[in-house]
Design a protein around this motif. Structure first.
Motif, mmCIF file in Angstrom:
data_model
loop_
_atom_site.group_PDB
_atom_site.id
_atom_site.type_symbol
_atom_site.label_atom_id
_atom_site.label_comp_id
_atom_site.label_asym_id
_atom_site.label_seq_id
_atom_site.Cartn_x
_atom_site.Cartn_y
_atom_site.Cartn_z
ATOM 1 N N ALA A 73 44.953 13.189 -0.712
ATOM 2 C CA ALA A 73 45.559 13.805 0.460
ATOM 3 C C ALA A 73 47.077 13.636 0.422
ATOM 4 C CB ALA A 73 44.974 13.166 1.727
ATOM 5 N N SER A 74 47.554 12.485 -0.056
ATOM 6 C CA SER A 74 48.999 12.251 -0.152
ATOM 7 C C SER A 74 49.653 13.228 -1.114
ATOM 8 C CB SER A 74 49.259 10.814 -0.608
ATOM 9 O OG SER A 74 50.648 10.601 -0.797
ATOM 10 N N ASP A 75 49.002 13.468 -2.254
ATOM 11 C CA ASP A 75 49.560 14.412 -3.230
ATOM 12 C C ASP A 75 49.608 15.824 -2.656
ATOM 13 O OD1 ASP A 75 49.885 12.417 -5.083
ATOM 14 O OD2 ASP A 75 47.986 12.791 -6.094
ATOM 15 N N ARG A 76 48.553 16.218 -1.947
ATOM 16 C CA ARG A 76 48.528 17.558 -1.337
ATOM 17 C C ARG A 76 49.614 17.701 -0.282
ATOM 18 N NH1 ARG A 76 42.855 16.705 -1.802
ATOM 19 N NH2 ARG A 76 42.740 15.982 0.362
ATOM 20 N N PHE A 77 49.840 16.619 0.477
ATOM 21 C CA PHE A 77 50.880 16.650 1.512
ATOM 22 C C PHE A 77 52.264 16.814 0.883
ATOM 23 C CE2 PHE A 77 53.945 14.339 4.201
ATOM 24 C CZ PHE A 77 53.830 15.093 5.369
ATOM 25 N N LYS A 78 52.537 16.068 -0.180
ATOM 26 C CA LYS A 78 53.839 16.169 -0.832
ATOM 27 C C LYS A 78 54.032 17.544 -1.465
ATOM 28 C CE LYS A 78 54.328 11.223 -1.639
ATOM 29 N NZ LYS A 78 54.372 10.117 -2.619
ATOM 30 N N THR A 79 52.958 18.108 -1.975
ATOM 31 C CA THR A 79 53.040 19.451 -2.540
ATOM 32 C C THR A 79 53.384 20.470 -1.451
ATOM 33 O OG1 THR A 79 51.404 18.882 -4.230
ATOM 34 C CG2 THR A 79 51.785 21.222 -3.839
ATOM 35 N N ALA A 80 52.748 20.318 -0.286
ATOM 36 C CA ALA A 80 53.004 21.239 0.825
ATOM 37 C C ALA A 80 54.457 21.129 1.306
ATOM 38 C CB ALA A 80 52.044 20.942 1.976
ATOM 39 N N ILE A 81 54.975 19.903 1.375
ATOM 40 C CA ILE A 81 56.373 19.702 1.801
ATOM 41 C C ILE A 81 57.329 20.390 0.824
ATOM 42 C CG2 ILE A 81 58.189 17.971 2.097
ATOM 43 C CD1 ILE A 81 56.268 18.055 4.398
ATOM 44 N N VAL A 93 65.161 20.391 -0.809
ATOM 45 C CA VAL A 93 64.458 20.797 -2.033
ATOM 46 C C VAL A 93 64.585 19.725 -3.105
ATOM 47 C CG1 VAL A 93 64.464 22.446 -3.942
ATOM 48 C CG2 VAL A 93 64.619 23.264 -1.588
ATOM 49 N N MET A 94 65.803 19.186 -3.264
ATOM 50 C CA MET A 94 66.007 18.159 -4.278
ATOM 51 C C MET A 94 65.146 16.933 -3.989
ATOM 52 S SD MET A 94 70.059 18.188 -5.225
ATOM 53 C CE MET A 94 70.589 17.852 -3.543
ATOM 54 N N TYR A 95 65.149 16.497 -2.725
ATOM 55 C CA TYR A 95 64.419 15.282 -2.388
ATOM 56 C C TYR A 95 62.906 15.478 -2.493
ATOM 57 C CZ TYR A 95 62.719 11.138 -0.148
ATOM 58 O OH TYR A 95 62.051 9.975 0.081
ATOM 59 N N SER A 96 62.392 16.560 -1.910
ATOM 60 C CA SER A 96 60.937 16.783 -1.961
ATOM 61 C C SER A 96 60.469 16.984 -3.392
ATOM 62 C CB SER A 96 60.554 17.984 -1.088
ATOM 63 O OG SER A 96 61.241 19.154 -1.497
ATOM 64 N N GLY A 97 61.312 17.633 -4.220
ATOM 65 C CA GLY A 97 60.959 17.777 -5.637
ATOM 66 C C GLY A 97 60.903 16.435 -6.339
ATOM 67 N N GLY A 98 61.838 15.544 -5.998
ATOM 68 C CA GLY A 98 61.844 14.222 -6.612
ATOM 69 C C GLY A 98 60.633 13.397 -6.232
ATOM 70 N N THR A 99 60.264 13.401 -4.948
ATOM 71 C CA THR A 99 59.099 12.633 -4.518
ATOM 72 C C THR A 99 57.807 13.210 -5.105
ATOM 73 O OG1 THR A 99 58.981 13.953 -2.484
ATOM 74 C CG2 THR A 99 60.169 11.866 -2.382
ATOM 75 N N PHE A 100 57.761 14.525 -5.263
ATOM 76 C CA PHE A 100 56.597 15.149 -5.875
ATOM 77 C C PHE A 100 56.451 14.682 -7.323
ATOM 78 C CE2 PHE A 100 54.820 18.537 -8.525
ATOM 79 C CZ PHE A 100 53.585 18.731 -7.918
ATOM 80 N N LEU A 101 57.549 14.686 -8.069
ATOM 81 C CA LEU A 101 57.508 14.235 -9.460
ATOM 82 C C LEU A 101 57.115 12.765 -9.559
ATOM 83 C CD1 LEU A 101 60.622 15.947 -11.084
ATOM 84 C CD2 LEU A 101 58.221 16.361 -11.619
ATOM 85 N N GLU A 102 57.653 11.956 -8.651
ATOM 86 C CA GLU A 102 57.322 10.540 -8.668
ATOM 87 C C GLU A 102 55.839 10.328 -8.378
ATOM 88 O OE1 GLU A 102 59.386 6.536 -7.027
ATOM 89 O OE2 GLU A 102 58.949 8.073 -5.551
ATOM 90 N N SER A 103 55.304 11.073 -7.430
ATOM 91 C CA SER A 103 53.888 10.970 -7.104
ATOM 92 C C SER A 103 53.026 11.391 -8.281
ATOM 93 C CB SER A 103 53.573 11.842 -5.881
ATOM 94 O OG SER A 103 52.192 11.840 -5.602
#
Length: 621
Positions: A5-13, A91-101
């Motif tokens: 669920a966390s990964d899906r949430f970060k993807t949606a953000i 965009v930069m931040y959400s992309g970074g957290t997505f990659l980290e996840s």
């Protein structure tokens, strides 16, 4: 693997942030500036809200991370009407957290129940018949039937005359054990001989195997979570950012300069470069057969100072091999091996299968055995090409051909038991009613172990220890010449855990093993490495790293890749932060607007990401 669920949430953000930036740019290009600002604002709000929640949780845990800088830059940009700059930062931040996840989630699953090899049912005698019952229904005193190949379901005592158990997954002993009536049989061992009866001594939940499962779970719960590499830089970077931003505002009275400084300071070189370099390292390691379950274990691998190794199946191959053949002068070594292997084709015993494999490797033509009789745990009798052949333990074979032990008191005369190294197994062979020779077998070191350990020392490993459930004399003989810093023999699973914990005082600890008995220690180590090709599923589940090929030298390749990937990540961080600080100074003096600062930061991001991707080209020796 199914996303959490966390990964899906970060993807949606991330999708909302990218959609808001792209939609706003399209509207701005069409001359609808007012609507564009609303769309940018709408794209930023979800990312900012999620970020604020995460910051609150981190502060509740007593942690301060780089997320605060990103939240400040987005909030300030929105507050002063710089919505485009805020959208770029989102965009930069959400992309970074997505990659980290993505990096942390790679190949990582929770250790589900450690029951991939545990029987769900057991066969129990009841009222003169056999019945299959769930493990939970077994009570002390129940008489159980353990068929060939079955895993012993609970601890108990042997009711039959003999049994042959493969306990390698529990004790680390590579050679099966012969048990006599009344001996204790441990749960988790595998029946390597004929079917036998046993009397249950404990319930399943109180047995040895269940205890190992609990040890793994407890060790994993007590293991501190690995901190993100980026967060170690957070306080210093945050302080520098606030000093420059507030200083620019105070000196000029222009809040937009502070916004520009915060936008340039958005720590995307840290947030992006680290996961990109580590994910690239994960991919590169997998190319060499080293599965690392996340960026955290990879980063920790690069800092390991103490290496603890299991013996059986790790330093050694885990499969008996013929060391010498002591044959009758009139028979010859090749013929002795051919006859023994021909008969042993009828046996599933690990030693018998090793003899068959050795004969086939030498290109010997094997005959089909006839009239085979196998005595569980003792030997095999049969006919091979018209000749009477007996293969088994020395006492058994000698007793079959002559009554008393052949060669007893005869020194090194024909039929005498040959000298063997500690831990070796001697297999006797009789042909046509007389002792024909012996096969001496042992579990030798894997090829290239010494060179690998030397390479690890050169790479920064300061202490290398052996931890085994085997006997001390066997372990010392096998590891002679490796230059180990310590050897601990006869260890139980909980003693291996204590050894791992005691070695933490010397720095990060890596444990390498392959059996169920190693799983708790793998879970307790900073990095646990499992021999996944033939090792127990329990160890693979508990480990942070799994060697997908049955070659211990791949551990050296994995360590090299981990160190190089971490070095590249740090290089990217230092270069990116250095450029960001220069950009912050330029923004403070009014040379950069918030949007220009965001675009400059994007250029810095591209540069550090390209540098981080060099990890895909790491070439271990």
């Amino acid at each position: 693997m199914e996303k959490s669920a966390s990964d899906r949430f970060k993807t949606a953000i991330l999708i909302l942030a990218v959609g808001g930036l792209a939609g706003g740019l399209a509207l701005y290009a069409a001359g609808r500036d007012d609507i564009a600002r609303l769309v940018w604002f709408a794209g930023v709000v979800p990312a900012l809200a999620a970020l604020v929640v995460e910051i609150a949780r981190s502060i509740g845990r007593g942690e301060v991370g780089l997320d605060i800088v990103a939240a400040l830059s987005m909030s300030a940009a929105l507050a002063f009407g710089e919505t485009l700059a805020a959208a770029v930062v989102a965009v930069m931040y959400s992309g970074g957290t997505f990659l980290e996840s993505f990096a942390e989630g790679r190949a990582r699953r929770e250790m589900h129940d450690l029951l991939s090899r545990v029987p769900r049912m057991a066969t129990r005698y009841r009222g003169g018949a056999l019945e299959d019952v769930p493990l939970d229904e077994i009570q002390p005193g129940d008489r159980l039937l353990i068929r060939q190949g079955d895993v012993v379901p609970v601890d108990g005592t042997l009711a039959s005359e003999t049994a042959f158990l493969d306990t390698s997954a529990l004790t680390g002993e590579s050679l099966p054990q012969r048990l006599s009536q009344g001996s204790e049989a441990m749960s988790g061992a595998t029946n390597a001989g004929e079917a036998f009866d046993m009397t249950a001594a404990r319930r399943a939940a109180e047995s040895t195997y269940a205890g190992i499962v609990r040890l793994v779970e407890e060790a994993q719960r007590s293991k501190a979570p690995m901190s993100r590499l980026a967060d170690r830089w957070s306080l210093g970077f945050l302080a520098v950012t606030l000093v420059i931003a507030l200083g620019a505002w105070w000196a000029t009275g222009d809040p937009i300069r502070a916004v520009a400084v915060l936008v340039v300071a958005t720590p995307c070189p840290l947030i992006l470069a680290v996961p990109v370099a580590l994910v690239a390292g994960l991919s590169r390691a997998a190319h060499f057969g080293v599965l690392i379950k996340g960026a955290g274990p990879l980063e920790t691998m690069a800092r390991i100072r103490t290496l603890i190794l299991d013996k059986t199946g790790t330093l050694t191959d885990g499969r008996p091999q013929i060391v010498t053949i002591d044959a009758d002068d009139g028979l010859g070594e090749a013929e002795l091996l051919r006859l023994a292997a021909s008969l042993d084709q009828a046996s599933k015993h690990p030693v018998a299968q090793a003899i068959v494999a050795a004969a086939r490797e030498r290109g010997l033509a094997l005959e089909v055995p006839l009239q085979v009789v196998e005595r569980a745990g003792e030997g095999v009798i049969g006919q091979v090409a018209g000749r009477a052949v007996i293969v088994g333990g020395h006492g058994f074979v000698a007793g079959e051909v002559a009554g008393p032990v052949a060669g007893e008191g005869a020194g090194k005369s024909r039929g005498a038991l040959p000298d063997a190294a500690a831990g070796a197994v001697v297999v006797a062979v009789a042909v046509d009613g007389r002792m024909a020779g012996h096969l001496v077998m042992s579990d030798p070191l894997r090829e290239g172990v010494g060179a690998m350990l030397d390479g690890l020392r050169r790479g920064g490993i300061e202490r290398i220890l052996l931890a085994t459930g085997d006997r001390a004399d066997v372990a010392e003989r096998v590891t002679e010449g490796l230059g180990l810093d310590g050897l601990r023999a006869g260890l139980s699973p909980d003693q291996k855990v204590l050894l791992v914990l005691s070695e933490h005082k010397h720095g990060p600890v890596m444990m390498v093993g392959d059996g169920v008995n190693d799983a708790p220690a793998l879970a307790a180590a900073d990095v646990g490495v499992a021999m996944g090709a033939r090792g127990a599923a329990a160890s693979a589940e508990a480990a942070d790293v799994v060697l997908l090929v049955d070659r211990i030298e791949r551990l050296g390749a994995g360590m090299t890749i981990a160190r190089a990937a971490r070095r590249i990540a740090l290089e990217s961080v230092v270069a990116g932060i250095g450029l960001s600080v220069l950009g912050m100074i330029a923004a403070a003096f009014g040379y950069l607007t918030p949007v220009q600062g965001a675009l400059l930061q994007e250029a810095i991001d591209v540069a550090v990401i390209l540098n981080a991707l060099r990890a895909l080209r790491i070439r271990p020796e």
